[in-house]
Design a protein around this motif. Structure first.
Motif: not given
Length: 490
Positions: A277-278, A288-290, A281-283
Motif C-alpha cells: 500500500m506504500d 486497499c482491502c478490509s 500517489g494513489t497507486e
C-alpha cells in the motif's frame, strides 16, 4: 460402444484425503464411474501427466454487487463466472446484498434473475443482512433459508451495513432455529472510526494509512466478541477473511474451548503485505482491502493455520473495483484512504496462487489443496456431496491441472473486467488447462466454450457445521427458548 459421454483417462486424481490413479467416466452432468481401465467415451481426454481435481468452489466473492458506499463492482455475473472458470473454479457463491431500507426477499429475487441470465458456471449465493426488522427476521430470512440459501453474512463495521450486538443476537437466534451458517466480517467499527478521524485531521491521507486505521486489535476484539455472542445459543459462525495473528489466536482458543467457530482467509493475505500500500500517489489504493494487508509474520501464521485446520477455506474475496472514479478513486488524486473502495480482484488467480505457493512449494499437500479449494467449501455451505469431490454420483465438475505449467499473471491475460491485478508479473507454477462444468468442457486450450446463462442455480442443504448434533446445555436451551415467540415455545 460404451455409455460414457466423456472420459478423462490416465491422470492422477486427488481427494481431500489421498491421491490415486483412476479414470473418470461421465454421463450427462454426473460422474458415474471412477476406476482404472475405463474404455474411452464418446469424447475422451488424455490426462497423462496431469492432476484431475474437483472443480474449485469460491464461497466468498462479490459479483454484480453495489457496495455500502454505493459503488458497483466491475464484474457482472458473466465476466465473474468466466474468469472463475479460467481459474479452475466451477461453482461460485457470491452475495445478494440488502442495503438499508430494502426488502431482503426482493433483493434475493433480483439477484437470482441476474445470475440466471448470465452465469456460465453453477452458482448459489449468500445473503448480506443489514436490517433486523420483523419482516426480515421472521419471514423473509427463514423462507430464503428454507429455499436453499442456507448462509448469510453480517458486518460489524461499515456504517451503511453494520449491525450492533443486540441485532447480532437476534440474527444468531434465527440461525440457530433455522440451521443456517452466519458469516461475519469481524472488525471493531468504533476503533477504526476513532483512528481514521485522527489520521485525517493530521493530514495522514495516503492509501497506506488504510492499514493503520484498521489496526489488528480491531479485528481480534470483534472476533472475540462475536464468538462470545454465538456461544449464548451454541450456534456455528464462520469468520471471513481472517488476516492477523491475534484474530487467529482468538479463533484457536475458542475452538479448543469447544466453540463452533470456523475461519477463512484469502490469497492476498498469504502473499501480499502492508508495504504494497506504500506506493507513490494513489497507486497504493489498488491494495486497499478490509481487513487490510498485514506483515510477513501474519502471512506465516495464516499458512500454519491452513495446514493445521484452524482455517477451513481459502476464498478470493473478489471485490472488483476499477482503478478510476467508478471504484478506487472517486475523488481522483484527492482521494483519501477513507474514500477508497475496499477490495481487490482475485477470482481467477485464487487457485493458481494456492497451487503454486502451496503445492508447488510444498507448503501444502495435494489433498490439502483440494480441501481448501473445494471440499471444505462444499461441506461448509451445504453443497456436499453433490460438489467438492470427484466420486460417482457427484456433479461432473473437474479441473485438469498441468502441475509444471508456468504462467505469468498480468491484467492483460486474466479475464475479469477490472483492468489491474495486485499480482501483476507474479509467476505461478501449475495451471488448470481444461475445465469441465456439469459434464461440459467449458475451458480448453485457452478458449471458453460456454454460453451466457448456461450455469445452474444449486439449492444448498444444511451446512455441515449446522447439521452436527450437539448436546445443548440447559442454559443454551433456555436462551434459545427466549428467542421464540410465546406461541412457539414448547
Amino acid at each position: 460402444m460404451n455409455d460414457f459421454d466423456l472420459t478423462i483417462r490416465g491422470g492422477m486424481v486427488a481427494s481431500d484425503v489421498d491421491t490415486f490413479r483412476a479414470d473418470v467416466g461421465i454421463v450427462g452432468d454426473r460422474i458415474v464411474a471412477m476406476e482404472n481401465g475405463l474404455p474411452a467415451g464418446r469424447r475422451d481426454i488424455d490426462a497423462t501427466g496431469r492432476y484431475v481435481l474437483p472443480g474449485g468452489i469460491d464461497t466468498h466473492c462479490h459479483v454484480e454487487q453495489r457496495s455500502g458506499m454505493g459503488r458497483m463492482g466491475a464484474d457482472d455475473w458473466y465476466t465473474a463466472s468466466v474468469c472463475a472458470a479460467f481459474g479452475g473454479t466451477t461453482t461460485i457463491v457470491p452475495f445478494a446484498a440488502q442495503h438499508r431500507g430494502t426488502s431482503l426477499a426482493q433483493v434475493a429475487a433480483d439477484y437470482a434473475a441476474l445470475a440466471r441470465e448470465k452465469s456460465v458456471i453453477d452458482y448459489s449465493y449468500h445473503l448480506i443482512l443489514s436490517e433486523t426488522d420483523p419482516q426480515t427476521l421472521n419471514t423473509d430470512l427463514p423462507e430464503l433459508i428454507r429455499s436453499g440459501i442456507t448462509s448469510f453474512k453480517v458486518y460489524m463495521t461499515y456504517e451503511q451495513l453494520k449491525i450492533d450486538d443486540y441485532q447480532m443476537l437476534d440474527v444468531l437466534a434465527v440461525a440457530a432455529r433455522e440451521r443456517a451458517l452466519v458469516m461475519v466480517h469481524a472488525e471493531n467499527n468504533d476503533v477504526i472510526k476513532w483512528v481514521s478521524q485522527r489520521l485525517l485531521e493530521r493530514g495522514y491521507t495516503a492509501p497506506k494509512f488504510h492499514g493503520t486505521s484498521h489496526v489488528q486489535l480491531a479485528e481480534s476484539e470483534a472476533t472475540h466478541r462475536v464468538i462470545q455472542l454465538s456461544r449464548l445459543f451454541d450456534v456455528p459462525i464462520l469468520v471471513v477473511h481472517v488476516s492477523a495473528r491475534e484474530a487467529l489466536a482468538t479463533i484457536q482458543a475458542a475452538q479448543k474451548m469447544g466453540a463452533q467457530v470456523y475461519g477463512e482467509t484469502c490469497p492476498h493475505y498469504l502473499l501480499l503485505t502492508e508495504d504494497d500500500m506504500d506506493l507513490p500517489g494513489t497507486e497504493g489504493a489498488k491494495y486497499c482491502c478490509s481487513p487490510p494487508l498485514r506483515d510477513a509474520d501474519a502471512q506465516q501464521a495464516l499458512w500454519d493455520a491452513l495446514k493445521q485446520g484452524t482455517l477451513q477455506t481459502l476464498s478470493s474475496d473478489h471485490a472488483p473495483y476499477r482503478y478510476d472514479a467508478t471504484g478506487k478513486l472517486p475523488k481522483g488524486d484527492a482521494t483519501t484512504f477513507k474514500d477508497v473502495a475496499n477490495g481487490m480482484p482475485g477470482l481467477e488467480a485464487r487457485l493458481p496462487l494456492l497451487f503454486s505457493e502451496g503445492v508447488s512449494k510444498k507448503r501444502l499437500t495435494l489433498p490439502e489443496f483440494v480441501a481448501l479449494s473445494a471440499t471444505n467449501h462444499a461441506r461448509m455451505y451445504g453443497l456436499f456431496p453433490r460438489k467438492g469431490l470427484l466420486q460417482p454420483g457427484a456433479d461432473a465438475d473437474v479441473a485438469i491441472w498441468n502441475p509444471l505449467c508456468e504462467f505469468t499473471l498480468t491484467a492483460a491475460t486474466l479475464h475479469d473486467n477490472v483492468g489491474y491485478t495486485p499480482y501483476e508479473g507474479m509467476s505461478v507454477t501449475g495451471w488448470p488447462e481444461t475445465v469441465v462444468s456439469a459434464g461440459r468442457v467449458i475451458v480448453e486450450r485457452g478458449e471458453l466454450h460456454a454460453e451466457r446463462g448456461s450455469g445452474r442455480f444449486i439449492p444448498r442443504k444444511t451446512p455441515m457445521p449446522c447439521a452436527i448434533e450437539r448436546e445443548l446445555t440447559p442454559s443454551t436451551r433456555f436462551f434459545r427458548s427466549l428467542s421464540y415467540g410465546a406461541h412457539e415455545q414448547k
